[in-house]
Design a protein around this motif. Sequence first.
Motif, mmCIF file in Angstrom:
data_model
loop_
_atom_site.group_PDB
_atom_site.id
_atom_site.type_symbol
_atom_site.label_atom_id
_atom_site.label_comp_id
_atom_site.label_asym_id
_atom_site.label_seq_id
_atom_site.Cartn_x
_atom_site.Cartn_y
_atom_site.Cartn_z
ATOM 1 N N THR A 142 0.829 -1.204 0.000
ATOM 2 C CA THR A 142 0.000 0.000 0.000
ATOM 3 C C THR A 142 0.863 1.254 0.000
ATOM 4 O OG1 THR A 142 -1.727 -1.170 1.201
ATOM 5 C CG2 THR A 142 -1.820 1.208 1.249
ATOM 6 N N LEU A 145 2.225 1.686 -3.482
ATOM 7 C CA LEU A 145 1.145 1.989 -4.433
ATOM 8 C C LEU A 145 0.619 3.405 -4.241
ATOM 9 C CD1 LEU A 145 -0.764 -0.232 -6.191
ATOM 10 C CD2 LEU A 145 -2.416 0.764 -4.653
ATOM 11 N N ALA A 146 0.357 3.777 -2.974
ATOM 12 C CA ALA A 146 -0.346 5.029 -2.727
ATOM 13 C C ALA A 146 0.596 6.202 -2.533
ATOM 14 C CB ALA A 146 -1.244 4.880 -1.493
ATOM 15 N N ARG A 149 4.574 5.725 -5.235
ATOM 16 C CA ARG A 149 4.222 5.760 -6.652
ATOM 17 C C ARG A 149 2.800 6.270 -6.843
ATOM 18 N NH1 ARG A 149 7.897 1.922 -9.903
ATOM 19 N NH2 ARG A 149 7.435 3.730 -11.162
ATOM 20 N N ASP A 152 1.684 7.108 -10.423
ATOM 21 C CA ASP A 152 1.292 5.972 -11.267
ATOM 22 C C ASP A 152 -0.138 5.549 -10.971
ATOM 23 O OD1 ASP A 152 3.825 6.130 -12.047
ATOM 24 O OD2 ASP A 152 4.460 4.161 -11.329
ATOM 25 N N THR A 153 -0.446 5.495 -9.645
ATOM 26 C CA THR A 153 -1.777 5.027 -9.254
ATOM 27 C C THR A 153 -2.844 6.005 -9.730
ATOM 28 O OG1 THR A 153 -0.696 4.087 -7.335
ATOM 29 C CG2 THR A 153 -3.080 4.105 -7.317
ATOM 30 N N GLU A 156 -3.512 5.058 -13.126
ATOM 31 C CA GLU A 156 -4.342 3.852 -13.217
ATOM 32 C C GLU A 156 -5.806 4.180 -13.001
ATOM 33 O OE1 GLU A 156 -3.087 0.590 -10.748
ATOM 34 O OE2 GLU A 156 -0.992 1.104 -11.099
ATOM 35 N N PHE B 37 -8.622 -0.601 -5.081
ATOM 36 C CA PHE B 37 -9.009 -1.327 -6.289
ATOM 37 C C PHE B 37 -9.858 -2.554 -5.938
ATOM 38 C CE2 PHE B 37 -5.432 1.033 -7.995
ATOM 39 C CZ PHE B 37 -5.944 1.441 -9.215
ATOM 40 N N TYR B 79 -8.885 12.095 -5.728
ATOM 41 C CA TYR B 79 -7.466 11.728 -5.837
ATOM 42 C C TYR B 79 -6.639 12.931 -6.304
ATOM 43 C CZ TYR B 79 -3.687 8.353 -6.514
ATOM 44 O OH TYR B 79 -2.522 7.638 -6.413
ATOM 45 N N GLU B 119 -7.064 6.405 -1.386
ATOM 46 C CA GLU B 119 -7.668 5.063 -1.512
ATOM 47 C C GLU B 119 -9.185 5.172 -1.609
ATOM 48 O OE1 GLU B 119 -6.423 2.137 -1.927
ATOM 49 O OE2 GLU B 119 -4.352 2.129 -1.241
ATOM 50 N N VAL B 122 -9.863 6.048 -5.129
ATOM 51 C CA VAL B 122 -9.695 4.876 -5.992
ATOM 52 C C VAL B 122 -10.916 3.965 -5.872
ATOM 53 C CG1 VAL B 122 -8.335 2.794 -6.365
ATOM 54 C CG2 VAL B 122 -7.183 4.934 -5.882
#
Lengths: 194, 149
Positions: A142, A145-146, A149, A152-153, A156, B37, B79, B119, B122
């Motif tokens: 996490t 990801l968060a 990077r 990048d996320t 996505e 996700f 985000y 998050e 997301v």
Amino acid sequence: MSSLVIDLVLFTLLVVVAIQIVRLNHLFVVTMLSGVFSLLTAGLFITMDAPDVAFTEAAVGAGISTVLMLGTLAFTAQRQKESSGGAQVVPLFVVVATGMALIYATFDMPAFGDPQAPAQTHVGPYYIQQTPAEIDVPNIVTAVLASYRGFDTLGEVVVVFMAGVGVLALLGHKHRRRGAISRAQAAARREDDA
Amino acid sequence: MNHHIVLRVITKILIAPIVLFGLYVQFHGDFGAGGGFQAGVIIAVGFILYALIFGLTTTKEVMPLWVVRTATCLGVLIYAGVGVYTMLMGGNFLDYDFVAADPVGDAIAGQHVGILLIEAGVGLTVASVMVLVFYGFADAAGPIDDEEW
């Protein structure tokens, strides 16, 4: 030892399911089998200690994809057309050649879990060492990801968003008439198959 | 699917745990496996299961199309908004250290809040896009008879 048995069982089932997917031409069964394939893959990811990836594979591959493929089936035919029989040599050659090339490529790969592998020697150690001090979350996946990077996320998420917009543009909620026609076409196609 | 009473009862029992599990995966992503996700997909599955059993019309009363469309955009905006906010607070784009009021002393807290927020964005986008795609397919294909399978 037991993990070896689990690996062997999972891989055997994976190959059996894959062969069945290729052999059968009832598309409903094939869709269900591809869901089973995803679930088996998720099991393999678990045995490789990658629960995050396994989780994604089970939720997206076995869950949503199956539903969406069933939705697609409602538009199209239920059965795959019988292939004409001849001209199978070229595809077979292409598949065998690609498979051989992939196997040849694996000889250059570092061994599984090799500490000297490039994946373990570049940014990996930095993330593992610095995450407790800089981010302080137990799940490093996490954190990477968060936080490390995050850019990048964001990309996505925008890709997922664009996919939604794309499907809306193609299937459009307002054109029910057009949908009704494609439904009729699907029914006609089904009759052709029968 | 009106005559499938077992399916209907089981679905009614299952949907709350599914959404609850989705929320757990969403907010527990920093500590265990999971994250936005996966949580988004699980929550979307709850709604899709409902739509499969009780029909699209009922589902659209529960979760109207405009809500789904708005949520899709809102997730991306949350985000990106966190990124813009950190820039306004004097940091780089998506530098969560600056989410907290005092970036020097409280960078860790900033990271925690930042990760939680993005998050959430997301999860919102993924869940609503999945529901949106399902609505698109189901709308265009029309209702399916039990016999068609």
